[in-house]
Design a protein around this motif. Structure first.
Motif, mmCIF file in Angstrom:
data_model
loop_
_atom_site.group_PDB
_atom_site.id
_atom_site.type_symbol
_atom_site.label_atom_id
_atom_site.label_comp_id
_atom_site.label_asym_id
_atom_site.label_seq_id
_atom_site.Cartn_x
_atom_site.Cartn_y
_atom_site.Cartn_z
ATOM 1 N N THR A 308 0.850 -1.234 -0.090
ATOM 2 C CA THR A 308 0.017 0.022 0.241
ATOM 3 C C THR A 308 0.954 1.241 -0.134
ATOM 4 O O THR A 308 1.828 1.587 0.676
ATOM 5 C CB THR A 308 -0.957 0.002 1.247
ATOM 6 O OG1 THR A 308 -1.591 -1.189 1.326
ATOM 7 C CG2 THR A 308 -1.960 1.389 1.058
ATOM 8 N N LEU A 309 0.616 2.013 -0.973
ATOM 9 C CA LEU A 309 1.479 3.510 -0.961
ATOM 10 C C LEU A 309 1.098 4.447 -0.020
ATOM 11 O O LEU A 309 -0.251 4.614 0.315
ATOM 12 C CB LEU A 309 1.204 3.959 -2.355
ATOM 13 C CG LEU A 309 2.047 5.364 -2.761
ATOM 14 C CD1 LEU A 309 3.493 4.835 -2.968
ATOM 15 C CD2 LEU A 309 1.290 5.871 -3.933
ATOM 16 N N GLY A 310 2.063 4.914 0.567
ATOM 17 C CA GLY A 310 1.931 6.173 1.492
ATOM 18 C C GLY A 310 2.574 7.366 1.097
ATOM 19 O O GLY A 310 3.084 7.190 0.073
ATOM 20 N N GLY A 311 2.743 8.120 1.993
ATOM 21 C CA GLY A 311 3.523 9.567 1.602
ATOM 22 C C GLY A 311 2.636 10.710 1.334
ATOM 23 O O GLY A 311 1.438 10.792 1.845
ATOM 24 N N TRP A 312 3.521 11.474 0.982
ATOM 25 C CA TRP A 312 2.867 12.980 1.060
ATOM 26 C C TRP A 312 3.314 13.775 -0.339
ATOM 27 O O TRP A 312 4.526 13.368 -0.999
ATOM 28 C CB TRP A 312 3.471 13.888 2.090
ATOM 29 C CG TRP A 312 2.708 13.552 3.362
ATOM 30 C CD1 TRP A 312 2.940 12.389 4.268
ATOM 31 C CD2 TRP A 312 1.424 14.017 4.045
ATOM 32 N NE1 TRP A 312 2.265 12.273 5.355
ATOM 33 C CE2 TRP A 312 1.253 13.210 5.247
ATOM 34 C CE3 TRP A 312 0.817 15.182 3.672
ATOM 35 C CZ2 TRP A 312 0.185 13.768 6.032
ATOM 36 C CZ3 TRP A 312 -0.367 15.535 4.654
ATOM 37 C CH2 TRP A 312 -0.628 14.768 5.778
ATOM 38 N N GLY A 313 2.724 14.590 -0.763
ATOM 39 C CA GLY A 313 2.845 15.552 -1.697
ATOM 40 C C GLY A 313 2.399 16.782 -1.884
ATOM 41 O O GLY A 313 1.969 17.215 -0.287
ATOM 42 N N VAL A 314 2.217 17.822 -2.753
ATOM 43 C CA VAL A 314 1.883 19.140 -2.474
ATOM 44 C C VAL A 314 0.643 19.321 -3.528
ATOM 45 O O VAL A 314 1.056 18.836 -4.971
ATOM 46 C CB VAL A 314 2.883 20.104 -2.559
ATOM 47 C CG1 VAL A 314 3.703 19.886 -3.705
ATOM 48 C CG2 VAL A 314 2.550 21.470 -2.246
ATOM 49 N N MET A 315 -0.660 20.076 -3.308
ATOM 50 C CA MET A 315 -1.384 20.386 -4.142
ATOM 51 C C MET A 315 -1.708 22.050 -3.976
ATOM 52 O O MET A 315 -1.452 22.455 -3.037
ATOM 53 C CB MET A 315 -2.714 19.510 -3.837
ATOM 54 C CG MET A 315 -2.534 18.031 -4.116
ATOM 55 S SD MET A 315 -4.062 17.349 -4.434
ATOM 56 C CE MET A 315 -4.687 17.279 -2.876
ATOM 57 N N VAL A 316 -2.305 22.495 -5.213
ATOM 58 C CA VAL A 316 -2.652 23.816 -5.249
ATOM 59 C C VAL A 316 -3.902 24.116 -5.306
ATOM 60 O O VAL A 316 -4.894 23.477 -5.849
ATOM 61 C CB VAL A 316 -2.168 24.583 -6.586
ATOM 62 C CG1 VAL A 316 -2.463 26.060 -6.866
ATOM 63 C CG2 VAL A 316 -0.637 24.357 -6.649
ATOM 64 N N SER A 317 -4.551 25.048 -4.598
ATOM 65 C CA SER A 317 -6.090 25.492 -4.317
ATOM 66 C C SER A 317 -6.598 26.180 -5.580
ATOM 67 O O SER A 317 -6.211 26.806 -6.102
ATOM 68 C CB SER A 317 -6.367 26.284 -3.047
ATOM 69 O OG SER A 317 -7.478 26.887 -3.136
ATOM 70 N N ALA A 318 -7.928 25.684 -5.965
ATOM 71 C CA ALA A 318 -8.463 26.412 -7.122
ATOM 72 C C ALA A 318 -8.765 27.779 -6.624
ATOM 73 O O ALA A 318 -9.225 28.424 -7.727
ATOM 74 C CB ALA A 318 -9.699 25.597 -7.383
ATOM 75 N N TYR A 319 -8.833 27.839 -5.408
ATOM 76 C CA TYR A 319 -9.249 29.368 -5.146
ATOM 77 C C TYR A 319 -8.283 30.245 -4.823
ATOM 78 O O TYR A 319 -8.160 31.562 -4.431
ATOM 79 C CB TYR A 319 -10.079 29.448 -3.813
ATOM 80 C CG TYR A 319 -11.380 28.353 -4.142
ATOM 81 C CD1 TYR A 319 -12.259 28.580 -4.776
ATOM 82 C CD2 TYR A 319 -11.483 27.185 -3.344
ATOM 83 C CE1 TYR A 319 -13.543 27.910 -4.851
ATOM 84 C CE2 TYR A 319 -12.383 26.309 -3.445
ATOM 85 C CZ TYR A 319 -13.471 26.579 -4.170
ATOM 86 O OH TYR A 319 -14.444 25.756 -4.450
ATOM 87 N N SER A 320 -6.852 29.817 -5.228
ATOM 88 C CA SER A 320 -5.725 30.572 -4.919
ATOM 89 C C SER A 320 -5.828 32.077 -5.975
ATOM 90 O O SER A 320 -6.099 31.744 -6.884
ATOM 91 C CB SER A 320 -4.599 30.054 -5.346
ATOM 92 O OG SER A 320 -3.451 30.956 -5.464
ATOM 93 N N ALA A 321 -5.447 32.945 -5.322
ATOM 94 C CA ALA A 321 -5.436 34.427 -6.122
ATOM 95 C C ALA A 321 -4.147 34.486 -7.126
ATOM 96 O O ALA A 321 -3.895 35.025 -7.706
ATOM 97 C CB ALA A 321 -5.748 35.619 -5.302
ATOM 98 N N ASN A 322 -3.212 33.599 -6.822
ATOM 99 C CA ASN A 322 -1.934 33.408 -7.130
ATOM 100 C C ASN A 322 -1.440 32.077 -7.483
ATOM 101 O O ASN A 322 -0.314 31.603 -6.967
ATOM 102 C CB ASN A 322 -0.754 34.294 -6.259
ATOM 103 C CG ASN A 322 -1.062 35.661 -5.906
ATOM 104 O OD1 ASN A 322 -0.979 36.511 -6.760
ATOM 105 N ND2 ASN A 322 -1.528 35.903 -4.758
ATOM 106 N N LYS A 323 -2.103 31.774 -8.506
ATOM 107 C CA LYS A 323 -1.664 29.975 -8.984
ATOM 108 C C LYS A 323 -0.598 30.048 -9.388
ATOM 109 O O LYS A 323 0.030 28.922 -9.185
ATOM 110 C CB LYS A 323 -2.899 29.611 -9.768
ATOM 111 C CG LYS A 323 -4.170 29.612 -9.135
ATOM 112 C CD LYS A 323 -5.254 29.024 -10.119
ATOM 113 C CE LYS A 323 -6.670 28.801 -9.463
ATOM 114 N NZ LYS A 323 -7.266 30.132 -9.370
ATOM 115 N N GLU A 324 -0.006 30.777 -10.333
ATOM 116 C CA GLU A 324 1.358 30.539 -11.094
ATOM 117 C C GLU A 324 2.436 30.538 -9.770
ATOM 118 O O GLU A 324 3.079 29.844 -9.785
ATOM 119 C CB GLU A 324 1.491 31.569 -12.041
ATOM 120 C CG GLU A 324 0.678 31.627 -13.401
ATOM 121 C CD GLU A 324 1.195 32.473 -14.369
ATOM 122 O OE1 GLU A 324 2.394 33.142 -14.183
ATOM 123 O OE2 GLU A 324 0.608 32.504 -15.497
#
Length: 424
Positions: A308-324
């Motif tokens: 079973t895979l575990g671990g962590w990563g990072v995601m970006v909010s769709a509501y961010s005013a500064n997506k780039e």
């Protein structure tokens, strides 16, 4: 509509306010508004606890190389469930106070299906994902899109006493049946306090993972691409019976069904287990010469079928005013530079292919190549926004079976019926 938001609503009802989390030194937990001041863009990053200063060091390195972007790091609670509740509360409200956040590998389907995070595909250059191991990356891929970047890997693994296998002329087992048969045979021959197998099968998430690893070996699946239940009740009953027998026939260490991580690892480090199912993080304590009686003799290999895979990563909010700017930090958080910083300060398993071949990672952790085949033999838990609900059902029913409260057939029927209701 109910399917998309039901789980989020349940979490939100119990969630603490996002503002209760604390920030890095000098911030006193206060958030700043996402935006720009004097040409500098501020990105709010909801990250993991700052153990050993890992997150602070990575933020500092990013700001040094990106003087036009300021990272407001908000330190989330230690509990993974509490982190999920906090992030869920903010995103469900459409609040822009989160730009980018650290994500457990089970979260992408929750947020992606609700439309609360953005696909990163349009922000990535061709081949930019090729640097990552397929297993850790796959957890962030949902319905044809890539929603995150992995920065820390983990998965289920099989540990074994290589000295005892050599002593009795045994090969490393390739099936669960062989693991248990070999373990019991050696334990019976050795006598004393030696047990054939140990893991932590108390009623929690690790118990669900353990069951999936047995079930996958039989060819079983939980959900299909449409998110519907495809549980095989007969295979599930066989799986539960196999796990129950491991407890009842004396193969597993007494108390395995009540063990958490510490209790199970204590059995191993005391030299009292032939085999153990653990995460990659078990390797260091098992082979610590100061605290383990089996240091140098506890080896690691892939689990039968999949881990079973575990671990962590990072995601970006769709509501961010500064997506780039948020994506720029997300890329850095999962980059080689950031993972090297983390490995300097803590014991992490990198998600980069190159880390297992040459360079600084191997200098820090020479045994790292042993982890590669284990990671390559891993797979995500069922990718559905309702995974937490499904796992809760499974934990209760699995534990009832292995403790003798219900039969494998009853447990399998209950799981099949209840999961189908959740996913209908």
């Amino acid at each position: 509509m109910r399917k998309r938001y039901a789980f989020a609503v349940v979490l939100a009802a119990a969630a603490a306010l996002a503002g209760c989390s604390t920030g890095t030194e000098g911030q006193s937990g206060q958030q700043t508004e996402t935006g720009s001041t004097g040409g500098t863009v501020t990105v709010n990053y909801y990250g993991r606890p700052d153990d050993n200063g890992v997150e602070s060091a990575i933020v500092a390195a990013f700001e040094e190389s990106h003087p036009d972007i300021k990272i407001n790091y908000v330190e989330l609670p230690d509990s993974s469930n509490d982190r999920l509740k906090t992030i869920n509360t903010v995103l469900q409200a459409g609040d822009s106070s989160i730009d980018v956040f650290a994500s457990d590998v089970t979260w992408p389907p929750i947020f992606a299906s609700a439309g609360w995070v953005i696909p990163l595909d349009e922000y990535l250059e061709e081949g930019e994902l090729d640097i990552y191991l397929e297993g850790p990356l796959s957890a962030f891929q949902f319905q044809g899109n890539n929603y995150g970047l992995p920065f820390m890997a983990d998965c289920g693994a099989l540990y074994y006493r290589k000295d005892l296998l050599e002593k009795y002329g045994k090969e490393v087992p390739e099936t669960w049946a062989e693991v248990m048969e070999t373990g019991k045979e050696i334990a019976d021959a050795e006598g004393g306090d030696i047990n054939g197998f140990v893991s932590y099968w108390m009623q929690n998430e690790s118990l669900t993972c353990a069951m999936l690893e047995f079930y996958w070996e039989k060819g079983g699946e939980v959900v299909n691409e449409e998110g519907k239940s495809v549980l095989d009740q007969d295979l599930l009953a066989e799986t539960l019976a196999e796990m129950r027998d491991v407890i009842q026939n004396g193969t597993a260490a007494a108390g395995t069904e009540t063990f958490g991580t510490t209790e199970a690892r204590n059995v191993v480090t005391a030299g009292n287990a032939v085999f153990a199912r653990d995460w990659l993080s078990g390797y260091e304590p098992y082979n610590d010469e100061e605290t383990s009686s089996v240091a140098g003799n506890m080896e690691i290999t892939s689990l039968p079928s999949y881990g079973t895979l575990g671990g962590w990563g990072v995601m970006v909010s769709a509501y961010s005013a500064n997506k780039e700017a948020a994506v720029e930090f997300a890329k850095f958080r999962a980059s080689e530079e950031a993972q090297l910083i983390a490995s300097d300060l803590a014991d992490i398993t990198p998600t980069l292919k190159s880390a297992y071949e040459e360079g600084e990672f191997l200098e820090k952790k020479p045994d790292l190549p042993k982890f590669l085949p284990v990671l390559e033999n891993s797979r995500p838990r069922p990718q559905t926004p309702f995974y937490a609900e499904i796992s809760g059902i499974m934990q209760l029913e699995i534990h009832s079976v292995i403790t003798g409260m219900t039969t494998p057939e009853e447990g399998a029927a209950n799981i099949t019926e209840q999961v189908a209701q959740v996913l209908q």
